[in-house]
Design a protein around this motif. Structure first.
Motif, PDB file in Angstrom:
ATOM      1  N   ALA A 150       0.923  -1.244  -0.232  1.00  0.00           N
ATOM      2  CA  ALA A 150       0.067   0.141  -0.080  1.00  0.00           C
ATOM      3  C   ALA A 150       0.923   1.326   0.087  1.00  0.00           C
ATOM      4  N   THR A 151       2.071   1.133   0.619  1.00  0.00           N
ATOM      5  CA  THR A 151       3.016   2.282   0.701  1.00  0.00           C
ATOM      6  C   THR A 151       3.490   2.674  -0.630  1.00  0.00           C
ATOM      7  N   THR A 152       3.774   1.619  -1.425  1.00  0.00           N
ATOM      8  CA  THR A 152       4.391   1.770  -2.550  1.00  0.00           C
ATOM      9  C   THR A 152       3.478   2.109  -3.525  1.00  0.00           C
ATOM     10  N   ASP A 153       2.304   1.644  -3.413  1.00  0.00           N
ATOM     11  CA  ASP A 153       1.127   2.155  -4.366  1.00  0.00           C
ATOM     12  C   ASP A 153       1.013   3.535  -4.181  1.00  0.00           C
ATOM     13  N   ALA A 154       0.864   4.092  -3.017  1.00  0.00           N
ATOM     14  CA  ALA A 154       0.774   5.546  -2.913  1.00  0.00           C
ATOM     15  C   ALA A 154       2.022   6.502  -3.235  1.00  0.00           C
ATOM     16  N   LEU A 155       3.106   5.754  -3.197  1.00  0.00           N
ATOM     17  CA  LEU A 155       4.195   6.389  -3.614  1.00  0.00           C
ATOM     18  C   LEU A 155       4.174   6.681  -5.082  1.00  0.00           C
ATOM     19  N   LEU A 156       3.785   5.523  -5.680  1.00  0.00           N
ATOM     20  CA  LEU A 156       3.833   5.566  -7.241  1.00  0.00           C
ATOM     21  C   LEU A 156       2.919   6.444  -7.711  1.00  0.00           C
ATOM     22  N   LEU A 157       1.762   6.586  -6.967  1.00  0.00           N
ATOM     23  CA  LEU A 157       0.735   7.651  -7.335  1.00  0.00           C
ATOM     24  C   LEU A 157       1.302   9.021  -7.262  1.00  0.00           C
ATOM     25  N   THR A 158       2.066   9.176  -5.999  1.00  0.00           N
ATOM     26  CA  THR A 158       2.822  10.479  -5.939  1.00  0.00           C
ATOM     27  C   THR A 158       3.891  10.895  -6.949  1.00  0.00           C
ATOM     28  N   LEU A 159       4.603   9.949  -7.340  1.00  0.00           N
ATOM     29  CA  LEU A 159       5.759  10.150  -8.315  1.00  0.00           C
ATOM     30  C   LEU A 159       5.017  10.410  -9.864  1.00  0.00           C
ATOM     31  N   LEU A 160       3.768   9.555  -9.964  1.00  0.00           N
ATOM     32  CA  LEU A 160       3.215   9.972 -11.376  1.00  0.00           C
ATOM     33  C   LEU A 160       2.552  11.220 -11.255  1.00  0.00           C
ATOM     34  N   HIS A 161       2.178  11.787 -10.378  1.00  0.00           N
ATOM     35  CA  HIS A 161       1.564  13.236 -10.168  1.00  0.00           C
ATOM     36  C   HIS A 161       2.684  14.142 -10.471  1.00  0.00           C
ATOM     37  N   GLU A 162       3.623  14.245  -9.948  1.00  0.00           N
ATOM     38  CA  GLU A 162       4.716  15.104 -10.157  1.00  0.00           C
ATOM     39  C   GLU A 162       5.263  14.796 -11.604  1.00  0.00           C
ATOM     40  N   ILE A 163       5.534  13.710 -11.943  1.00  0.00           N
ATOM     41  CA  ILE A 163       5.923  13.461 -13.178  1.00  0.00           C
ATOM     42  C   ILE A 163       4.726  14.090 -14.167  1.00  0.00           C
ATOM     43  N   GLY A 164       3.784  14.127 -13.887  1.00  0.00           N
ATOM     44  CA  GLY A 164       2.714  14.617 -14.750  1.00  0.00           C
ATOM     45  C   GLY A 164       2.775  16.322 -14.877  1.00  0.00           C
ATOM     46  N   HIS A 165       3.098  16.962 -13.623  1.00  0.00           N
ATOM     47  CA  HIS A 165       3.357  18.289 -13.574  1.00  0.00           C
ATOM     48  C   HIS A 165       4.455  18.550 -14.397  1.00  0.00           C
ATOM     49  N   ALA A 166       5.802  17.793 -14.568  1.00  0.00           N
ATOM     50  CA  ALA A 166       6.814  18.158 -15.212  1.00  0.00           C
ATOM     51  C   ALA A 166       6.561  17.685 -16.699  1.00  0.00           C
ATOM     52  N   TYR A 167       5.703  16.848 -17.169  1.00  0.00           N
ATOM     53  CA  TYR A 167       5.638  16.418 -18.471  1.00  0.00           C
ATOM     54  C   TYR A 167       4.609  17.564 -19.076  1.00  0.00           C
ATOM     55  N   ILE A 168       3.893  18.105 -18.445  1.00  0.00           N
ATOM     56  CA  ILE A 168       2.740  19.235 -18.760  1.00  0.00           C
ATOM     57  C   ILE A 168       3.821  20.479 -19.110  1.00  0.00           C
ATOM     58  N   LEU A 169       4.964  20.862 -18.375  1.00  0.00           N
ATOM     59  CA  LEU A 169       5.579  21.858 -18.544  1.00  0.00           C
ATOM     60  C   LEU A 169       6.571  21.496 -19.650  1.00  0.00           C
ATOM     61  N   ASP A 170       7.025  20.368 -19.756  1.00  0.00           N
ATOM     62  CA  ASP A 170       8.015  19.968 -20.891  1.00  0.00           C
ATOM     63  C   ASP A 170       7.569  19.975 -21.843  1.00  0.00           C
ATOM     64  N   ARG A 171       6.371  19.589 -22.121  1.00  0.00           N
ATOM     65  CA  ARG A 171       5.591  19.657 -23.611  1.00  0.00           C
ATOM     66  C   ARG A 171       4.695  20.992 -23.684  1.00  0.00           C
ATOM     67  N   ALA A 172       4.825  21.899 -22.854  1.00  0.00           N
ATOM     68  CA  ALA A 172       3.702  23.103 -22.893  1.00  0.00           C
ATOM     69  C   ALA A 172       2.357  22.824 -23.485  1.00  0.00           C
ATOM     70  N   ILE A 173       1.859  21.504 -22.680  1.00  0.00           N
ATOM     71  CA  ILE A 173       0.357  21.414 -22.648  1.00  0.00           C
ATOM     72  C   ILE A 173      -0.408  22.377 -22.108  1.00  0.00           C
ATOM     73  N   PRO A 174      -1.278  22.687 -23.110  1.00  0.00           N
ATOM     74  CA  PRO A 174      -2.343  23.849 -22.401  1.00  0.00           C
ATOM     75  C   PRO A 174      -3.255  23.141 -21.410  1.00  0.00           C
ATOM     76  N   ILE A 175      -3.636  23.934 -20.410  1.00  0.00           N
ATOM     77  CA  ILE A 175      -4.564  23.464 -19.304  1.00  0.00           C
ATOM     78  C   ILE A 175      -5.590  24.663 -19.483  1.00  0.00           C
ATOM     79  N   LEU A 176      -6.888  23.739 -19.621  1.00  0.00           N
ATOM     80  CA  LEU A 176      -8.050  24.567 -19.731  1.00  0.00           C
ATOM     81  C   LEU A 176      -8.669  24.269 -18.425  1.00  0.00           C
ATOM     82  N   GLY A 177      -8.614  24.657 -17.435  1.00  0.00           N
ATOM     83  CA  GLY A 177      -9.433  24.284 -16.163  1.00  0.00           C
ATOM     84  C   GLY A 177      -8.590  24.060 -14.971  1.00  0.00           C
ATOM     85  N   SER A 178      -8.640  23.152 -14.141  1.00  0.00           N
ATOM     86  CA  SER A 178      -7.984  22.700 -13.046  1.00  0.00           C
ATOM     87  C   SER A 178      -6.807  21.976 -13.499  1.00  0.00           C
ATOM     88  N   SER A 179      -5.521  22.582 -13.020  1.00  0.00           N
ATOM     89  CA  SER A 179      -4.358  21.781 -13.171  1.00  0.00           C
ATOM     90  C   SER A 179      -4.050  20.624 -12.354  1.00  0.00           C
TER      91      SER A 179
END
Length: 286
Positions: A150-179
């Motif tokens: 359960a700990t590693t599952d929650a950590l994987l979600l945390t990592l993917l969440h931060e990777i998501g922020h990094a990826y959006i910035l890296d690709r300049a993906i437009p955000i129309l709504g809640s980031s």
């Protein structure tokens, strides 16, 4: 001029003998040339293209800072003995491809967060220990193996969440709504389509991060939790995506809702998932 010629005195057999010799000579030269070409090895076509057939290079790097105590060492061991690193590495070759690469630093003083200036995701060991303690406190996971999972599952979600922020910035993906909703969509699409047990991880891990679960917990003061804690509305959106990906399989996820709410969610969620999936795959497949 040198060459082959025939006089009237030569027999037909002789003529054919010379021609046969010439044919064998030319064929031998052809075979020698072809063999030399074949021995070139790495320059030959492989899979329809020239050059070496190489595996994709991971575009994330893992950095482990030295633990300063036994608790930090335990957090490091949990990460290294899990499948998280292999999962993140594989996805960095096929889904979110960074150039330049992104460092994931375990053992940082701050975080979890994505530091744009240093191009790195920072995960403190203390955060992992807090996850483990919070999961243990719930009493929902009776064995140590279940608590670690359960700990590693929650950590994987945390990592993917931060990777998501990094990826959006890296690709300049437009955000129309809640980031945060945009990143939630990124995480769930990857969990459902690329990760073993992804549906279970999505539902269980997001429950761990819900505001209700975090009330009076050791995690409630963590900066990551304060910035990203889930409202019930966000959690229902996650469940909606899971349901929409396979309504027949997840038909019971809305059992806690009233009949009217359940019917409304079931009507909408298939379309919500299809739209979200198509939108993210446009970026993740390019």
């Amino acid at each position: 001029m040198h060459g082959y010629y025939f006089t009237d005195n030569q027999t037909t057999d002789a003529k054919y003998s010379h021609l046969s010799s010439l044919t064998r000579l030319l064929f031998g030269l052809f075979c020698l040339t072809f063999a030399s070409f074949s021995d070139a090895g790495t320059d030959q076509p492989t899979g329809g293209s020239y050059g070496l057939a190489l595996d994709p290079v991971p575009t994330v790097n893992f950095v482990f800072l030295t633990p300063s105590n036994t608790q930090q060492q335990q957090a490091k061991d949990i990460i290294q003995h899990s499948s998280i690193l292999a999962t993140i590495k594989q996805l960095s070759q096929t889904r979110y491809i960074f150039a330049p690469s992104v460092d994931i630093v375990f053992g940082s003083d701050t975080g979890p967060n994505f530091d744009l200036t240093q191009q790195q995701i920072q995960i403190p060991y203390q955060y992992i220990n807090q996850l483990l303690q919070q999961i243990t406190t719930t009493g929902a996971y009776p064995t140590q193996q279940q608590r670690y999972q359960a700990t590693t599952d929650a950590l994987l979600l945390t990592l993917l969440h931060e990777i998501g922020h990094a990826y959006i910035l890296d690709r300049a993906i437009p955000i129309l709504g809640s980031s945060e909703t945009t990143v939630d969509n990124f995480v769930v699409i990857l969990l459902l389509n690329d990760i073993h047990r992804g549906d279970e991880i999505a539902i269980n891990a997001y429950q761990i991060f819900s505001k209700q679960a975090l009330n009076n917990s050791i995690l409630s003061n963590n900066s990551f939790i304060q910035q990203h804690s889930l409202s019930q509305q966000r959690y229902q959106h996650i469940v909606c995506l899971v349901y929409g990906s396979n309504p027949a399989r997840y038909q019971r996820v809305f059992d806690s809702l009233s009949l009217t709410q359940r019917q409304q969610q079931q009507r909408q969620c298939r379309d919500i998932y299809s739209t979200t999936y198509a939108g993210w795959l446009y970026y993740l497949d390019n």
